[in-house]
Design a protein around this motif. Structure first.
Motif, short mmCIF file in Angstrom:
data_model
loop_
_atom_site.label_atom_id
_atom_site.label_comp_id
_atom_site.label_asym_id
_atom_site.label_seq_id
_atom_site.Cartn_x
_atom_site.Cartn_y
_atom_site.Cartn_z
N HIS A 83 83.61 122.03 26.88
CA HIS A 83 83.05 122.17 28.22
C HIS A 83 82.57 123.60 28.41
O HIS A 83 83.08 124.54 27.83
CB HIS A 83 84.11 121.87 29.29
N GLY A 84 81.58 123.77 29.27
CA GLY A 84 81.11 125.11 29.61
C GLY A 84 82.07 125.78 30.56
O GLY A 84 83.03 125.19 31.06
N ASP A 98 82.19 124.15 33.98
CA ASP A 98 82.97 122.92 34.01
C ASP A 98 84.46 123.23 34.12
O ASP A 98 85.20 122.56 34.85
CB ASP A 98 82.72 122.09 32.75
N LYS A 156 75.26 130.11 30.84
CA LYS A 156 74.28 129.64 29.86
C LYS A 156 73.11 128.98 30.58
O LYS A 156 73.19 128.63 31.74
CB LYS A 156 74.94 128.67 28.89
N GLU A 157 72.04 128.81 29.84
CA GLU A 157 70.84 128.19 30.40
C GLU A 157 71.13 126.77 30.86
O GLU A 157 70.62 126.33 31.90
CB GLU A 157 69.73 128.20 29.34
N GLU A 158 71.98 126.06 30.13
CA GLU A 158 72.33 124.68 30.51
C GLU A 158 73.05 124.65 31.86
O GLU A 158 72.87 123.74 32.65
CB GLU A 158 73.22 124.03 29.45
N ASP A 159 73.90 125.68 32.11
CA ASP A 159 74.61 125.75 33.39
C ASP A 159 73.64 125.93 34.55
O ASP A 159 73.77 125.28 35.59
CB ASP A 159 75.62 126.90 33.38
N LEU A 193 70.41 125.13 34.56
CA LEU A 193 69.61 123.91 34.69
C LEU A 193 70.40 122.80 35.38
O LEU A 193 69.86 122.07 36.21
CB LEU A 193 69.11 123.45 33.32
N ARG A 194 71.67 122.66 35.02
CA ARG A 194 72.51 121.64 35.65
C ARG A 194 72.69 121.93 37.14
O ARG A 194 72.61 121.03 37.97
CB ARG A 194 73.86 121.60 34.96
N ARG A 208 69.42 121.05 38.83
CA ARG A 208 69.28 119.61 38.99
C ARG A 208 70.17 119.07 40.10
O ARG A 208 69.85 118.07 40.73
CB ARG A 208 69.60 118.90 37.67
#
Length: 181
Positions: A6-7, A10, A88-91, A93-94, A97
């Motif tokens: 998990h990031g 999370d 992170k970039e995913e965090d 973007l999530r 969204r």
């Protein structure tokens, strides 16, 4: 990614969920008690005003003091383990969204409310008049206090009374279906 897959966000979300659902009673009790202490102390300081700059400065001093204290204890134990917090970039973007649909909905509803149609004006004007007259009662501190107490009490009350709530919901659903038929 961390060792659990998990990031960091999370992990923080899970810790927060565990805290407000009282899974670890000692931690929840500590944070709820500290929040109540802050709330009660704010009740007795009506004339005190502060700026956001002073709050950020005081929180920075608190963070530096805690960091110094933890580093001095860790140095004593010869424990050199350091935690890194990286976004992170995913965090991002999530988070985007998650926020984007709510933001678009708020924009569309605001446009709809302030469109200038007479029927919408008659629906919105009473709320705006009440807000203009009594808006001084709703402060950020009161909203924060209300949110704090709701976030700690509602999950606990729901977990304690979930069977009764579900039974009442089923009874209401049956009564509603009988009225419709």
């Amino acid at each position: 990614m961390d060792e659990g897959g998990h990031g960091n966000l999370d992990r923080i979300g899970h810790l927060f969920a565990d805290l407000i659902t009282w899974r670890d009673v000692a931690k929840s009790n500590l944070w709820f008690g500290l929040g109540c202490l802050c709330f009660l102390s704010s009740c007795f300081t009506k004339g005190v005003s502060f700026s956001i700059f002073s709050v950020i400065s005081q929180l920075g001093l608190l963070f530096l003091g805690a960091s110094f204290f933890s580093n001095s204890i860790l140095q004593r134990n010869n424990d050199e383990k350091k935690r890194e917090f990286k976004v992170k970039e995913e965090d991002i973007l999530r988070f985007g969204r998650l926020i984007l649909p709510a933001t678009n909905l708020a924009i569309s509803k605001t446009r709809e409310l302030f469109s200038g149609e007479p029927s919408k004006i008659l629906k919105v004007v009473p709320f705006l008049l009440l807000g203009a007259e009594y808006g001084h009662i709703i402060t950020m501190l009161r909203l924060f206090d209300l949110g704090f107490f709701i976030s700690f009490t509602f999950p606990k009350l729901y977990s304690c009374y979930s069977n009764r709530i579900n039974q009442k919901g089923m009874c209401f659903k049956l009564q509603l279906s009988n009225m419709i038929l």
